[in-house]
Design a protein around this motif. Sequence first.
Motif, PDB file in Angstrom:
ATOM      1  N   LEU A 106     -85.095 -78.807 -79.622  1.00 41.74           N
ATOM      2  CA  LEU A 106     -85.115 -78.735 -81.088  1.00 41.74           C
ATOM      3  C   LEU A 106     -84.656 -80.026 -81.745  1.00 41.74           C
ATOM      4  CD1 LEU A 106     -83.632 -75.174 -81.612  1.00 41.74           C
ATOM      5  CD2 LEU A 106     -86.021 -75.870 -81.665  1.00 41.74           C
ATOM      6  N   LYS A 107     -84.320 -81.005 -80.939  1.00 42.39           N
ATOM      7  CA  LYS A 107     -83.874 -82.313 -81.445  1.00 42.39           C
ATOM      8  C   LYS A 107     -82.536 -82.237 -82.172  1.00 42.39           C
ATOM      9  CE  LYS A 107     -87.918 -83.922 -80.249  1.00 42.39           C
ATOM     10  NZ  LYS A 107     -88.047 -84.477 -78.928  1.00 42.39           N
ATOM     11  N   THR A 108     -81.838 -81.113 -82.030  1.00 40.59           N
ATOM     12  CA  THR A 108     -80.519 -81.036 -82.637  1.00 40.59           C
ATOM     13  C   THR A 108     -79.520 -81.832 -81.810  1.00 40.59           C
ATOM     14  OG1 THR A 108     -80.333 -78.938 -81.488  1.00 40.59           O
ATOM     15  CG2 THR A 108     -80.759 -78.850 -83.831  1.00 40.59           C
TER      16      THR A 108
ATOM     17  N   TYR B 280     -75.319 -73.375 -91.579  1.00 41.26           N
ATOM     18  CA  TYR B 280     -75.667 -74.634 -90.906  1.00 41.26           C
ATOM     19  C   TYR B 280     -74.871 -75.800 -91.499  1.00 41.26           C
ATOM     20  CZ  TYR B 280     -78.349 -78.774 -89.669  1.00 41.26           C
ATOM     21  OH  TYR B 280     -78.711 -80.012 -89.245  1.00 41.26           O
TER      22      TYR B 280
ATOM     23  N   PRO C  66     -82.680 -81.959 -87.681  1.00 40.96           N
ATOM     24  CA  PRO C  66     -81.958 -81.309 -86.579  1.00 40.96           C
ATOM     25  C   PRO C  66     -81.339 -79.996 -87.009  1.00 40.96           C
ATOM     26  CG  PRO C  66     -80.602 -83.018 -87.520  1.00 40.96           C
ATOM     27  CD  PRO C  66     -81.862 -82.982 -88.335  1.00 40.96           C
ATOM     28  N   VAL C  67     -82.157 -78.977 -87.210  1.00 41.12           N
ATOM     29  CA  VAL C  67     -81.637 -77.713 -87.733  1.00 41.12           C
ATOM     30  C   VAL C  67     -81.649 -76.622 -86.664  1.00 41.12           C
ATOM     31  CG1 VAL C  67     -82.269 -78.191 -90.101  1.00 41.12           C
ATOM     32  CG2 VAL C  67     -83.932 -77.120 -88.605  1.00 41.12           C
ATOM     33  N   TYR C  68     -80.722 -75.686 -86.811  1.00 35.38           N
ATOM     34  CA  TYR C  68     -80.686 -74.522 -85.927  1.00 35.38           C
ATOM     35  C   TYR C  68     -81.353 -73.362 -86.644  1.00 35.38           C
ATOM     36  CZ  TYR C  68     -77.332 -77.155 -83.215  1.00 35.38           C
ATOM     37  OH  TYR C  68     -76.728 -78.127 -82.459  1.00 35.38           O
ATOM     38  N   GLN C  69     -82.406 -72.860 -86.030  1.00 35.16           N
ATOM     39  CA  GLN C  69     -83.226 -71.823 -86.653  1.00 35.16           C
ATOM     40  C   GLN C  69     -82.437 -70.560 -86.962  1.00 35.16           C
ATOM     41  OE1 GLN C  69     -86.889 -72.105 -86.453  1.00 35.16           O
ATOM     42  NE2 GLN C  69     -86.733 -74.179 -85.678  1.00 35.16           N
ATOM     43  N   GLU C  70     -81.466 -70.235 -86.098  1.00 31.96           N
ATOM     44  CA  GLU C  70     -80.838 -68.924 -86.205  1.00 31.96           C
ATOM     45  C   GLU C  70     -79.675 -68.905 -87.190  1.00 31.96           C
ATOM     46  OE1 GLU C  70     -81.022 -70.782 -83.527  1.00 31.96           O
ATOM     47  OE2 GLU C  70     -79.036 -71.136 -82.727  1.00 31.96           O
ATOM     48  N   LEU C  71     -79.428 -70.023 -87.861  1.00 33.56           N
ATOM     49  CA  LEU C  71     -78.361 -70.057 -88.855  1.00 33.56           C
ATOM     50  C   LEU C  71     -78.955 -70.051 -90.262  1.00 33.56           C
ATOM     51  CD1 LEU C  71     -75.969 -72.797 -87.418  1.00 33.56           C
ATOM     52  CD2 LEU C  71     -76.004 -70.366 -86.926  1.00 33.56           C
TER      53      LEU C  71
ATOM     54  N   PHE D  67     -77.278 -63.363 -82.287  1.00 35.38           N
ATOM     55  CA  PHE D  67     -78.617 -63.104 -82.819  1.00 35.38           C
ATOM     56  C   PHE D  67     -79.707 -63.342 -81.787  1.00 35.38           C
ATOM     57  CE2 PHE D  67     -76.197 -63.541 -86.660  1.00 35.38           C
ATOM     58  CZ  PHE D  67     -76.741 -62.546 -87.437  1.00 35.38           C
TER      59      PHE D  67
ATOM     60  N   LEU E 179     -78.289 -84.689 -83.609  1.00 35.93           N
ATOM     61  CA  LEU E 179     -77.197 -84.423 -84.553  1.00 35.93           C
ATOM     62  C   LEU E 179     -75.850 -84.447 -83.822  1.00 35.93           C
ATOM     63  CD1 LEU E 179     -75.970 -83.390 -87.252  1.00 35.93           C
ATOM     64  CD2 LEU E 179     -76.478 -81.091 -86.460  1.00 35.93           C
TER      65      LEU E 179
ATOM     66  N   ARG F  34     -72.288 -67.320 -82.556  1.00 37.58           N
ATOM     67  CA  ARG F  34     -73.120 -66.755 -83.612  1.00 37.58           C
ATOM     68  C   ARG F  34     -74.594 -66.735 -83.200  1.00 37.58           C
ATOM     69  NH1 ARG F  34     -74.695 -65.661 -89.282  1.00 37.58           N
ATOM     70  NH2 ARG F  34     -76.781 -65.585 -88.492  1.00 37.58           N
ATOM     71  N   SER F  35     -75.033 -67.823 -82.597  1.00 35.68           N
ATOM     72  CA  SER F  35     -76.418 -67.878 -82.129  1.00 35.68           C
ATOM     73  C   SER F  35     -76.664 -66.807 -81.077  1.00 35.68           C
ATOM     74  CB  SER F  35     -76.740 -69.247 -81.529  1.00 35.68           C
ATOM     75  OG  SER F  35     -76.575 -70.237 -82.499  1.00 35.68           O
TER      76      SER F  35
END
Lengths: 324, 254
Positions: free
Chosen positions: B96-98, A94, A84-89, B17, B101, B13-14
């Motif tokens: 994204l399946k986050t 992260y 479960p990762v955020y691409q933009e970090l 960008f 989390l 932050r996201s």
Amino acid sequence: MIDVQHITKRYGDRTAIERVTFSVNKGEVLAFLGPNGAGKTTTMRILTCFMPATEGTATVDGFDCSEQPQEVKARIGYLPETPPVYQELTVSEYLTFVGRLKGMKSAALRERMPLVIEQVSLGDVRHRLIANLSRGYRQRVGLAQALLHDPPVLILDEPTVGLDPKQIIEILELIKSLAGSHTVILSTHILPEATAVCQRVVIINEGRIVAVDTPEHLSARLRRSEKISLTVKTPPHNFADRLRGIPGIVSVFAPADGGVYLVECALGRDLRDELARFIVTNGWGLLELKTISMTLEDVFLRLTQHEDGMGERSGGETPQEARA
Amino acid sequence: MTPAQAIVAKELRSAYFSPIIYVVCAVFLVIFGVLSYIAVVNAGTQAIRLMQIQGLAAKINLNDLVFRPTFYSTAIILLLVLPILTMRSFAEEHKLKTFELLMTSPIGINHIVAGKFVAVFVIYLGMLALTGVVPVVLAMFNSFDWAPVFTGYLGLLLMGALFLAVGLLASAVTENQIIAAFLSFGILLSVWLMGALGSILGDTPVGNTIAYLSFIEHYDRLVRGLVDTKDLVYYASGILFMLFLTHRVVESDR
Ligand SMILES: Nc1ncnc2c1ncn2[C@@H]1O[C@H](COP(=O)(O)OP(=O)(O)OP(=O)(O)O)[C@@H](O)[C@H]1O
Ligand SMILES: [Mg+2]
């Protein structure tokens, strides 16, 4: 530490898992084995309070997953099927975010972060955007995320997927080192992994548990017949025939070049003692004699391909097609 | 930093960008600028016409001729632009399946929803602040009554927040950002038209109820400089209700 009682999960009228029951002791590492669609991920999602079970109860450290989810969540580090990762970090941004999400204090975060980055070898990429990382590195970031707040319970859904062989060994070593102080459930399709790190294996197929045992017991329990391999220094020319003369021996496989003989005995009969005496008294020179048990691979395939496998946990043999 | 604050920080932050946010802000500001320019030019031609008829220099009322039309057309831009701002909030977490989390972290869903809302609201505040250039520049050339301008901005703030809350709800029900954007746009436009329907029905109990439910009547009063508790209550309860629904959807959507 973890106790799962008769949980059933239905998606509409499709049953993903049915009456799954097992428990994990504190400090134990348990592997979940099963083919695709068996219900491994579903079980883990229920344990991590991501979704509720349709029926049954699951408790972690005495807290019920449906009644005190926050308590349960605080004790679990979870690596989902997809990291479960955020691409933009970046990796460290992260991990900082995850630490905050888990309620870690800044001091704890400062202390844990370098440790975890070290454990999963992310040092080189810590300031890179996750979007630019390869699959294996993302998997490691996912692992780091699960380990970060040092939870007593780790639930890892296919932790070694996408990793290179060296990393797989390192991660398995890491999991092994966590055993004792942490309770770990991991799922995998790769059997040597399960044998390498786990005290117990749960084999699940089509939503039902087909076996729970130690890797050694599982393969022992499933030995269909006793097979013994024999190496003899100076066997007589009719050695195979003379072996067949011993009551209880079903078949003998004689190698053409006089190497290792394979002796198959009737079910439930241990003829090692007799065989040894027979060879020694005849002075043929017994070099080696050992029983062959099935590998976990065989066990796995047998259990998951045959519905009538070991549903009742009879501890006996699997009824199967007869063999000559 | 609490978990909810961490979510706000991460969202900002996201956004920083994300090219989408820049496009949205740019489009919003350009259209806002063009619309207020048109309004100013219109006001100018009207003043000249008045001068020709009456033969004396008429005093131009900037509040009526410039700000009011600009506030009305800004509402339409927001209708188009704010769904784009909110569409990724939950849809992307699903994709994204986050989401897994967030949902397995020991924080309440209300913190997650609040964090997401505050983040988009902060971005929206930034956009509004930049439009403040227009009244400041106009004030240098002509005098006008600041009070209705402030209440108009209050209206924009409240109505925009309501749009954002609706957008979050739409984003929570799907993992497709395009669908999320269209869904919130559709909901907002329907509610807007409901207001028009209410005014057609006139001063009947049904007409009044329908008009009350739409956000446009309340906005209209604020733009005209009337601050009524009834309108403030409408927006506050509307926003809270939408966030509550979002909470429920997020909770059940697993
Ligand atoms: N959201 C869902 N809706 C409907 N059915 C689902 C859903 N998620 C899983 N299933 C079904 O539940 C069953 C178990 O799925 P699960 O993901 O737990 O399997 P798994 O053991 O993790 O498989 P894999 O090894 O492929 O990861 C499958 O039959 C799957 O089709
Ligand atoms: Mg799975």
